[in-house]
Design an enzyme around this catalytic site. Structure first.
Site, PDB file in Angstrom:
ATOM      1  N   CYS A  75       0.900  -1.119   0.059  1.00  0.00           N
ATOM      2  CA  CYS A  75      -0.218  -0.137   0.109  1.00  0.00           C
ATOM      3  C   CYS A  75       0.776   1.506   0.065  1.00  0.00           C
ATOM      4  O   CYS A  75       1.625   1.478   1.064  1.00  0.00           O
ATOM      5  CB  CYS A  75      -0.973  -0.033   1.210  1.00  0.00           C
ATOM      6  N   HIS A 154      -4.211  -4.804 -10.088  1.00  0.00           N
ATOM      7  CA  HIS A 154      -5.283  -3.758 -10.513  1.00  0.00           C
ATOM      8  C   HIS A 154      -5.897  -4.024 -11.870  1.00  0.00           C
ATOM      9  O   HIS A 154      -5.387  -4.646 -12.899  1.00  0.00           O
ATOM     10  CB  HIS A 154      -4.447  -2.449 -10.462  1.00  0.00           C
ATOM     11  N   GLU A 203     -11.223  -0.792  -3.567  1.00  0.00           N
ATOM     12  CA  GLU A 203      -9.952  -1.714  -3.017  1.00  0.00           C
ATOM     13  C   GLU A 203     -10.379  -3.074  -2.750  1.00  0.00           C
ATOM     14  O   GLU A 203     -11.401  -3.195  -2.212  1.00  0.00           O
ATOM     15  CB  GLU A 203      -9.210  -0.951  -1.998  1.00  0.00           C
ATOM     16  N   CYS A 212      -5.838   5.127  -3.288  1.00  0.00           N
ATOM     17  CA  CYS A 212      -5.004   3.878  -3.376  1.00  0.00           C
ATOM     18  C   CYS A 212      -3.809   4.495  -3.968  1.00  0.00           C
ATOM     19  O   CYS A 212      -3.564   4.637  -5.526  1.00  0.00           O
ATOM     20  CB  CYS A 212      -5.856   3.048  -4.177  1.00  0.00           C
ATOM     21  N   GLY A 215      -2.967   2.091  -6.783  1.00  0.00           N
ATOM     22  CA  GLY A 215      -3.826   2.234  -7.856  1.00  0.00           C
ATOM     23  C   GLY A 215      -3.545   3.198  -8.790  1.00  0.00           C
ATOM     24  O   GLY A 215      -3.845   3.443 -10.083  1.00  0.00           O
TER      25      GLY A 215
END
Length: 269
Positions: A75, A154, A203, A212, A215
């Site tokens: 993350c 993703h 998410e 994110c 992301g």
């Protein structure tokens, strides 16, 4: 016997987690506590739980658990917050630190002013992606997107109007699509110009979040691959903005953004 655990609530661009120094307060069964503590009404309320630990490979280590108890690989927003945490809590005096994650070692560069970390730049690693778009069907609709891995999966979908996307309905369907047996994060992105993208995210394991980091990086990769933007963009998210740059020489992606300390408190186990 009741055990007390000190925690800090932090966010990066609105992506909020509960942070615990696992070296001082070891937490067993983090999957269970991530669910309990992340609950908005009966717990603290967050996107998940982050444990900061020791490492024999880097300066520190990170384990991150989503609000549903599943463990995440990486993350970007959480790594920035960890950089702020370890510096301001006196765990390090370095402004360049390394962090061990399940997706590899990450390098953090801290911008410090008067003893406070204003923002952090993170080495997000090298992306892996499918150059050709993939079309899937979900909920009776067809979506064309790009599959990108930033150490976690993703699926990036470009749209002309990102605000009109029914993310709460569409997100879970795509997250659990048969094409993604391990589930996936889902990004809907609207290119505003060659240096700016608006993005909304569903998410994996947490649902709709304010931001994110991985992301945002995946969205940059998809946009460059489709010749929609340059290699450095500002990604606007619900919780704020992130600056993301894909270095052509090293193939690494660098992400810069704020890290905010919200409050601290004590949990009782």
């Amino acid at each position: 016997m009741t055990q007390t655990v000190r925690f800090h609530k932090m966010h990066g661009a609105g992506n909020d987690y509960i942070y615990i120094n696992n070296m001082t307060y070891p937490v067993s069964q983090p999957e269970e506590f991530a669910v309990r503590w992340s609950a908005p009404h009966t717990g603290i309320g967050s996107d998940g739980l982050v444990l900061i630990g020791a490492s024999d490979k880097a300066d520190f280590s990170m384990r991150i658990f989503n609000a549903d108890g599943s463990e995440a690989m990486m993350c970007g927003n959480a790594t920035r917050c960890i950089g702020k945490y370890v510096y301001e809590q006196g765990l390090t005096s370095k402004t360049q630190i390394t962090l061990e994650t399940l997706s590899g070692i990450r390098e953090l560069h801290l911008a410090v002013k008067n003893g406070t970390v204003d923002e952090v730049t993170v080495d997000m690693g090298q992306p892996q992606f499918e150059q050709q778009p993939v079309e899937i069907e979900a909920g009776g609709n067809r979506y064309t997107g790009t599959i990108v891995s930033m150490g976690n999966p993703h699926f990036v979908i470009f749209t002309e109007d990102v605000e009109s996307v029914g993310l709460s309905e569409t997100g879970p369907l795509i997250e659990r699509h048969p094409l993604f047996p391990g589930r996936t994060n889902v990004e809907f992105a609207q290119v505003l110009n060659s240096g700016e993208i608006r993005m909304r995210v569903w998410e994996r394991g947490s649902g709709i979040t304010q931001a994110c980091g991985t992301g945002a990086c995946a969205t940059l990769v998809a946009s460059v691959n489709a010749a929609k933007t340059g290699r450095k963009v500002v990604v606007g998210l619900n919780g704020g903005s992130l600056t993301v740059e894909w270095d052509k020489n090293t193939n690494k992606i660098w992400m810069t953004g704020e890290a905010v300390m919200v409050y601290e408190g004590i949990l009782y186990i």
